[in-house]
Design a protein around this motif. Structure first.
Motif, PDB file in Angstrom:
ATOM      1  N   LEU A   1     122.184  78.300 141.171  1.00 35.93           N
ATOM      2  CA  LEU A   1     123.101  78.074 142.293  1.00 35.93           C
ATOM      3  C   LEU A   1     124.511  77.920 141.722  1.00 35.93           C
ATOM      4  O   LEU A   1     124.768  77.005 140.936  1.00 35.93           O
ATOM      5  N   CYS A   2     125.399  78.828 142.066  1.00 32.03           N
ATOM      6  CA  CYS A   2     126.769  78.758 141.545  1.00 32.03           C
ATOM      7  C   CYS A   2     127.620  77.819 142.422  1.00 32.03           C
ATOM      8  O   CYS A   2     127.185  77.401 143.495  1.00 32.03           O
ATOM      9  N   PRO A   3     128.833  77.484 141.966  1.00 29.85           N
ATOM     10  CA  PRO A   3     129.697  76.609 142.774  1.00 29.85           C
ATOM     11  C   PRO A   3     130.106  77.269 144.091  1.00 29.85           C
ATOM     12  O   PRO A   3     130.018  78.485 144.241  1.00 29.85           O
ATOM     13  N   MET A   4     130.590  76.458 145.002  1.00 27.23           N
ATOM     14  CA  MET A   4     131.160  76.897 146.287  1.00 27.23           C
ATOM     15  C   MET A   4     130.149  77.597 147.196  1.00 27.23           C
ATOM     16  O   MET A   4     130.493  78.523 147.929  1.00 27.23           O
ATOM     17  N   ILE A   5     128.906  77.134 147.132  1.00 25.53           N
ATOM     18  CA  ILE A   5     127.870  77.630 148.046  1.00 25.53           C
ATOM     19  C   ILE A   5     127.315  76.419 148.804  1.00 25.53           C
ATOM     20  O   ILE A   5     126.862  75.451 148.181  1.00 25.53           O
ATOM     21  N   TRP A   6     127.369  76.482 150.123  1.00 27.88           N
ATOM     22  CA  TRP A   6     126.770  75.425 150.945  1.00 27.88           C
ATOM     23  C   TRP A   6     125.258  75.570 150.875  1.00 27.88           C
ATOM     24  O   TRP A   6     124.741  76.687 150.997  1.00 27.88           O
ATOM     25  N   ARG A   7     124.543  74.472 150.617  1.00 27.51           N
ATOM     26  CA  ARG A   7     123.083  74.554 150.511  1.00 27.51           C
ATOM     27  C   ARG A   7     122.404  73.468 151.343  1.00 27.51           C
ATOM     28  O   ARG A   7     122.884  72.356 151.458  1.00 27.51           O
TER      29      ARG A   7
ATOM     30  N   PRO B   1     113.080  87.665 140.407  1.00 31.99           N
ATOM     31  CA  PRO B   1     113.596  86.953 139.240  1.00 31.99           C
ATOM     32  C   PRO B   1     114.483  87.861 138.395  1.00 31.99           C
ATOM     33  O   PRO B   1     114.263  89.048 138.302  1.00 31.99           O
ATOM     34  N   ALA B   2     115.493  87.305 137.747  1.00 31.51           N
ATOM     35  CA  ALA B   2     116.387  88.067 136.880  1.00 31.51           C
ATOM     36  C   ALA B   2     116.602  87.276 135.607  1.00 31.51           C
ATOM     37  O   ALA B   2     116.218  86.125 135.500  1.00 31.51           O
ATOM     38  N   GLU B   3     117.216  87.928 134.636  1.00 29.30           N
ATOM     39  CA  GLU B   3     117.536  87.254 133.380  1.00 29.30           C
ATOM     40  C   GLU B   3     118.735  86.340 133.573  1.00 29.30           C
ATOM     41  O   GLU B   3     119.597  86.605 134.403  1.00 29.30           O
ATOM     42  N   ALA B   4     118.810  85.259 132.769  1.00 28.49           N
ATOM     43  CA  ALA B   4     119.991  84.413 132.789  1.00 28.49           C
ATOM     44  C   ALA B   4     121.171  85.224 132.264  1.00 28.49           C
ATOM     45  O   ALA B   4     121.036  85.973 131.317  1.00 28.49           O
ATOM     46  N   ALA B   5     122.321  85.100 132.909  1.00 27.31           N
ATOM     47  CA  ALA B   5     123.518  85.830 132.479  1.00 27.31           C
ATOM     48  C   ALA B   5     124.678  84.858 132.458  1.00 27.31           C
ATOM     49  O   ALA B   5     124.657  83.840 133.149  1.00 27.31           O
ATOM     50  N   PRO B   6     125.722  85.134 131.667  1.00 30.26           N
ATOM     51  CA  PRO B   6     126.853  84.215 131.619  1.00 30.26           C
ATOM     52  C   PRO B   6     127.494  84.070 132.994  1.00 30.26           C
ATOM     53  O   PRO B   6     127.521  85.017 133.768  1.00 30.26           O
ATOM     54  N   VAL B   7     127.977  82.869 133.289  1.00 26.38           N
ATOM     55  CA  VAL B   7     128.627  82.646 134.575  1.00 26.38           C
ATOM     56  C   VAL B   7     130.071  83.094 134.500  1.00 26.38           C
ATOM     57  O   VAL B   7     130.675  83.131 133.439  1.00 26.38           O
ATOM     58  N   ALA B   8     130.657  83.449 135.647  1.00 29.11           N
ATOM     59  CA  ALA B   8     132.065  83.845 135.712  1.00 29.11           C
ATOM     60  C   ALA B   8     132.943  82.610 135.513  1.00 29.11           C
ATOM     61  O   ALA B   8     132.479  81.479 135.562  1.00 29.11           O
ATOM     62  N   ALA B   9     134.208  82.837 135.278  1.00 28.47           N
ATOM     63  CA  ALA B   9     135.140  81.722 135.058  1.00 28.47           C
ATOM     64  C   ALA B   9     135.217  80.838 136.287  1.00 28.47           C
ATOM     65  O   ALA B   9     135.036  81.290 137.414  1.00 28.47           O
ATOM     66  N   ALA B  10     135.465  79.524 136.051  1.00 23.34           N
ATOM     67  CA  ALA B  10     135.448  78.564 137.158  1.00 23.34           C
ATOM     68  C   ALA B  10     136.521  78.858 138.197  1.00 23.34           C
ATOM     69  O   ALA B  10     136.353  78.549 139.366  1.00 23.34           O
ATOM     70  N   ASN B  11     137.638  79.474 137.810  1.00 26.23           N
ATOM     71  CA  ASN B  11     138.724  79.641 138.775  1.00 26.23           C
ATOM     72  C   ASN B  11     138.454  80.716 139.819  1.00 26.23           C
ATOM     73  O   ASN B  11     139.224  80.872 140.754  1.00 26.23           O
ATOM     74  N   ASP B  12     137.372  81.468 139.694  1.00 27.26           N
ATOM     75  CA  ASP B  12     137.052  82.388 140.782  1.00 27.26           C
ATOM     76  C   ASP B  12     135.853  81.896 141.587  1.00 27.26           C
ATOM     77  O   ASP B  12     135.186  82.658 142.266  1.00 27.26           O
ATOM     78  N   ALA B  13     135.627  80.572 141.525  1.00 33.78           N
ATOM     79  CA  ALA B  13     134.468  79.987 142.214  1.00 33.78           C
ATOM     80  C   ALA B  13     134.447  80.333 143.694  1.00 33.78           C
ATOM     81  O   ALA B  13     133.390  80.618 144.246  1.00 33.78           O
ATOM     82  N   ALA B  14     135.617  80.331 144.340  1.00 35.47           N
ATOM     83  CA  ALA B  14     135.643  80.550 145.785  1.00 35.47           C
ATOM     84  C   ALA B  14     135.284  81.975 146.167  1.00 35.47           C
ATOM     85  O   ALA B  14     135.005  82.248 147.321  1.00 35.47           O
ATOM     86  N   SER B  15     135.306  82.890 145.204  1.00 38.72           N
ATOM     87  CA  SER B  15     134.964  84.273 145.538  1.00 38.72           C
ATOM     88  C   SER B  15     133.467  84.541 145.349  1.00 38.72           C
ATOM     89  O   SER B  15     133.004  85.632 145.610  1.00 38.72           O
ATOM     90  N   ARG B  16     132.726  83.532 144.887  1.00 36.98           N
ATOM     91  CA  ARG B  16     131.298  83.756 144.674  1.00 36.98           C
ATOM     92  C   ARG B  16     130.559  83.840 146.012  1.00 36.98           C
ATOM     93  O   ARG B  16     130.930  83.194 146.969  1.00 36.98           O
TER      94      ARG B  16
END
Ligand code: TYD
Length: 154
Positions: A109-115, A3-18
């Motif tokens: 679960l961040c964007p651009m991840i197949w689940r 488990p980790a602490e909640a942290a701010p998410v990166a900008a939406a335009n780099d979703a594909a690099s997640r």
């Protein structure tokens, strides 16, 4: 996955690099009480996005599979409210299997991840908090199309 602490998410335009490593287990507050424990979730505080929607899977027959898609922009947080199940994460390069079985932690679960969700125990309940209302246009339901979108942005 620890488990980790909640942290701010990166900008939406780099979703594909997640990557699958950007998806992480988050521990939620737990108020111990002999009458029954209590856990609460606040948007931006315990999950790294504003909560716009809640949905849940229940009456899932043991052994069935769910998921099998990716989201373009949606952030989600998955909690096993009862029972247990696995979430298989896939960023096109790496796969990771995460077992969820506690209602005081969950998987961001961040964007651009197949689940895919599988290995449901009988009577399990899967609750999902989401950053936006339901939008079919935000889905990749075809794996090949998802892979093309990922590589197109690299
Ligand atoms: P879906 O997200 O495709 O779930 P799974 O991949 O596990 O099968 O949703 C299944 C159906 O439910 C689909 O027809 C869309 C509908 N749905 C909504 O109408 N609103 C929602 O918030 C969600 C999550 C699904």
């Amino acid at each position: 996955m620890a488990p980790a602490e909640a942290a701010p998410v990166a900008a939406a335009n780099d979703a594909a690099s997640r990557s699958v490593d950007d998806c992480r287990m988050l521990e939620l507050p737990k108020i111990h009480d002999p009458r029954g424990n209590l856990t609460y979730i606040e948007g931006h505080q315990h999950v790294p996005f504003a909560i716009e929607r809640v949905y849940y899977l229940y009456d899932v027959p043991g052994g069935s599979d769910r998921g099998g898609h990716a989201h373009k922009t949606l952030h989600q947080f998955i909690v096993a409210m009862s029972g247990s199940f696995d979430v298989v994460l896939d960023d096109g390069r790496e796969k990771k299997r995460v077992h969820l079985s506690r209602s005081y932690n969950g998987l961001y679960l961040c964007p651009m991840i197949w689940r895919e969700l599988d290995n449901f125990s009988s009577g399990s309940v899967c609750m999902v908090l989401a950053s936006a209302r339901y939008d079919e246009g935000d889905y990749f339901r075809d794996y090949a199309e998802f892979m093309r979108a990922r590589w197109a942005k690299h």
